[in-house]
Design a protein around this motif. Structure first.
Motif, mmCIF file in Angstrom:
data_model
loop_
_atom_site.group_PDB
_atom_site.id
_atom_site.type_symbol
_atom_site.label_atom_id
_atom_site.label_comp_id
_atom_site.label_asym_id
_atom_site.label_seq_id
_atom_site.Cartn_x
_atom_site.Cartn_y
_atom_site.Cartn_z
ATOM 1 N N MET A 183 0.837 -1.174 0.000
ATOM 2 C CA MET A 183 0.000 0.000 0.000
ATOM 3 C C MET A 183 0.887 1.245 0.000
ATOM 4 S SD MET A 183 -2.062 1.505 3.110
ATOM 5 C CE MET A 183 -3.705 1.504 3.272
ATOM 6 N N GLU A 184 0.633 2.148 -0.905
ATOM 7 C CA GLU A 184 1.386 3.394 -0.972
ATOM 8 C C GLU A 184 0.599 4.508 -0.294
ATOM 9 O OE1 GLU A 184 2.926 4.603 -4.720
ATOM 10 O OE2 GLU A 184 3.418 2.554 -5.294
ATOM 11 N N ILE A 185 1.316 5.327 0.496
ATOM 12 C CA ILE A 185 0.710 6.480 1.151
ATOM 13 C C ILE A 185 1.395 7.725 0.599
ATOM 14 C CG2 ILE A 185 0.362 7.685 3.334
ATOM 15 C CD1 ILE A 185 0.404 4.952 4.699
ATOM 16 N N PRO A 186 0.636 8.646 -0.034
ATOM 17 C CA PRO A 186 1.264 9.861 -0.552
ATOM 18 C C PRO A 186 1.772 10.756 0.576
ATOM 19 C CG PRO A 186 -1.116 9.906 -0.924
ATOM 20 C CD PRO A 186 -0.783 8.577 -0.307
ATOM 21 N N VAL A 187 3.023 11.175 0.459
ATOM 22 C CA VAL A 187 3.672 12.025 1.446
ATOM 23 C C VAL A 187 4.324 13.191 0.720
ATOM 24 C CG1 VAL A 187 5.486 12.140 3.197
ATOM 25 C CG2 VAL A 187 4.129 10.061 2.957
ATOM 26 N N THR A 188 4.159 14.414 1.248
ATOM 27 C CA THR A 188 4.864 15.575 0.704
ATOM 28 C C THR A 188 5.681 16.209 1.815
ATOM 29 O OG1 THR A 188 3.029 17.076 1.155
ATOM 30 C CG2 THR A 188 3.077 16.062 -1.021
ATOM 31 N N GLY A 189 6.711 16.955 1.442
ATOM 32 C CA GLY A 189 7.560 17.616 2.426
ATOM 33 C C GLY A 189 8.783 18.205 1.786
ATOM 34 N N PHE A 190 9.765 18.541 2.609
ATOM 35 C CA PHE A 190 11.009 19.104 2.105
ATOM 36 C C PHE A 190 12.143 18.802 3.078
ATOM 37 C CE2 PHE A 190 8.743 22.308 4.499
ATOM 38 C CZ PHE A 190 9.699 22.872 5.313
ATOM 39 N N ILE A 191 13.371 18.928 2.584
ATOM 40 C CA ILE A 191 14.572 18.700 3.389
ATOM 41 C C ILE A 191 15.319 20.017 3.514
ATOM 42 C CG2 ILE A 191 16.819 17.552 3.480
ATOM 43 C CD1 ILE A 191 15.572 15.184 2.053
ATOM 44 N N VAL A 192 15.785 20.334 4.718
ATOM 45 C CA VAL A 192 16.572 21.546 4.956
ATOM 46 C C VAL A 192 17.993 21.123 5.289
ATOM 47 C CG1 VAL A 192 16.879 23.575 6.412
ATOM 48 C CG2 VAL A 192 14.581 22.850 5.758
ATOM 49 N N HIS A 193 18.944 21.684 4.576
ATOM 50 C CA HIS A 193 20.368 21.407 4.781
ATOM 51 C C HIS A 193 20.953 22.536 5.616
ATOM 52 C CE1 HIS A 193 24.498 20.271 3.809
ATOM 53 N NE2 HIS A 193 24.707 21.550 3.557
ATOM 54 N N SER A 194 21.671 22.200 6.690
ATOM 55 C CA SER A 194 22.279 23.215 7.564
ATOM 56 C C SER A 194 23.774 22.954 7.696
ATOM 57 C CB SER A 194 21.657 23.164 8.963
ATOM 58 O OG SER A 194 20.293 23.421 8.900
ATOM 59 N N GLU A 195 24.551 24.018 7.620
ATOM 60 C CA GLU A 195 25.992 23.934 7.847
ATOM 61 C C GLU A 195 26.280 24.312 9.288
ATOM 62 O OE1 GLU A 195 28.439 22.886 5.915
ATOM 63 O OE2 GLU A 195 27.163 22.584 4.168
ATOM 64 N N GLY A 196 27.045 23.499 9.990
ATOM 65 C CA GLY A 196 27.414 23.783 11.368
ATOM 66 C C GLY A 196 28.649 24.653 11.437
ATOM 67 N N PRO A 197 28.944 25.246 12.599
ATOM 68 C CA PRO A 197 30.100 26.130 12.747
ATOM 69 C C PRO A 197 31.428 25.380 12.638
ATOM 70 C CG PRO A 197 29.050 25.768 14.872
ATOM 71 C CD PRO A 197 28.179 25.123 13.830
ATOM 72 N N ASP A 198 31.425 24.082 12.877
ATOM 73 C CA ASP A 198 32.664 23.303 12.829
ATOM 74 C C ASP A 198 32.757 22.463 11.559
ATOM 75 O OD1 ASP A 198 30.663 21.533 13.347
ATOM 76 O OD2 ASP A 198 31.579 20.681 15.155
ATOM 77 N N SER A 199 32.233 22.967 10.462
ATOM 78 C CA SER A 199 32.194 22.332 9.143
ATOM 79 C C SER A 199 31.373 21.045 9.121
ATOM 80 C CB SER A 199 33.604 22.108 8.581
ATOM 81 O OG SER A 199 34.259 21.036 9.242
ATOM 82 N N SER A 200 30.574 20.801 10.163
ATOM 83 C CA SER A 200 29.640 19.683 10.122
ATOM 84 C C SER A 200 28.353 20.159 9.460
ATOM 85 C CB SER A 200 29.354 19.162 11.529
ATOM 86 O OG SER A 200 28.692 20.153 12.282
ATOM 87 N N HIS A 201 27.560 19.235 9.034
ATOM 88 C CA HIS A 201 26.283 19.632 8.452
ATOM 89 C C HIS A 201 25.214 18.611 8.831
ATOM 90 C CE1 HIS A 201 27.611 16.751 5.385
ATOM 91 N NE2 HIS A 201 26.338 16.588 5.124
ATOM 92 N N SER A 202 23.963 19.025 8.660
ATOM 93 C CA SER A 202 22.851 18.141 8.985
ATOM 94 C C SER A 202 21.729 18.358 7.981
ATOM 95 C CB SER A 202 22.353 18.406 10.402
ATOM 96 O OG SER A 202 21.803 19.693 10.485
ATOM 97 N N HIS A 203 20.820 17.422 7.966
ATOM 98 C CA HIS A 203 19.629 17.498 7.134
ATOM 99 C C HIS A 203 18.424 17.226 8.015
ATOM 100 C CE1 HIS A 203 22.864 16.368 4.329
ATOM 101 N NE2 HIS A 203 22.240 17.184 3.516
ATOM 102 N N LYS A 204 17.406 18.063 7.878
ATOM 103 C CA LYS A 204 16.165 17.844 8.603
ATOM 104 C C LYS A 204 15.054 17.613 7.588
ATOM 105 C CE LYS A 204 17.195 20.476 12.751
ATOM 106 N NZ LYS A 204 16.788 21.547 13.640
ATOM 107 N N LEU A 205 14.271 16.588 7.815
ATOM 108 C CA LEU A 205 13.138 16.272 6.952
ATOM 109 C C LEU A 205 11.871 16.836 7.575
ATOM 110 C CD1 LEU A 205 11.736 14.764 4.616
ATOM 111 C CD2 LEU A 205 11.704 12.742 6.098
ATOM 112 N N TYR A 206 11.141 17.640 6.827
ATOM 113 C CA TYR A 206 9.871 18.198 7.275
ATOM 114 C C TYR A 206 8.767 17.634 6.391
ATOM 115 C CZ TYR A 206 12.541 21.571 9.962
ATOM 116 O OH TYR A 206 13.394 22.159 10.861
#
Length: 128
Positions: free
Chosen positions: A1-24
């Motif tokens: 069964m497929e469930i339609p999902v919409t959203g977006f990903i936010v890319h963030s750069e950290g102060p120590d050259s690390s980065h993260s992604h958040k899924l909304y």
């Protein structure tokens, strides 16, 4: 069964050259998963005047305990405006359906005589 999902990903750069992604996720199976609130009011009366403000909070998740970020500009009074920016308190349930949030803070400093204003209030009910 497929469930339609919409959203977006936010890319963030950290102060120590690390980065993260958040899924909304913004909808699940056609139903919104986030909501916003209207807010408005008047600032305190300082240096001979006050300001009106109105805006909409940033989206936040529905169905879980949460807060909202908000930002708006005040009305143009006495030759200037102020910025209002902050984070609401947690959700407060309404007896009927939905919830609201309390908010408070101080505007940015501005004006011929540099000053700031206090503000506080409650948001309206949630808007999907």
């Amino acid at each position: 069964m497929e469930i339609p999902v919409t959203g977006f990903i936010v890319h963030s750069e950290g102060p120590d050259s690390s980065h993260s992604h958040k899924l909304y996720i913004t909808s699940w199976d056609g139903r919104p998963t986030t909501h916003t609130h209207h807010f408005s009011g008047n600032t305190s009366f300082d240096v001979g005047h006050n300001h009106h403000y109105a805006g909409m909070t940033e989206p936040a998740p529905s169905g879980v305990q949460h807060v909202h970020n908000y930002r708006t500009e005040t009305s143009f009074n006495d030759g200037h405006t102020h910025t209002i920016i902050g984070t609401t308190g947690p959700a407060i349930p309404l007896q009927t359906c939905g919830h609201y949030h309390y908010f408070q803070g101080y505007t940015t400093i501005n004006g011929r005589t540099p000053h700031r204003h206090m503000y506080n209030g409650t948001t309206g009910n949630e808007v999907n």
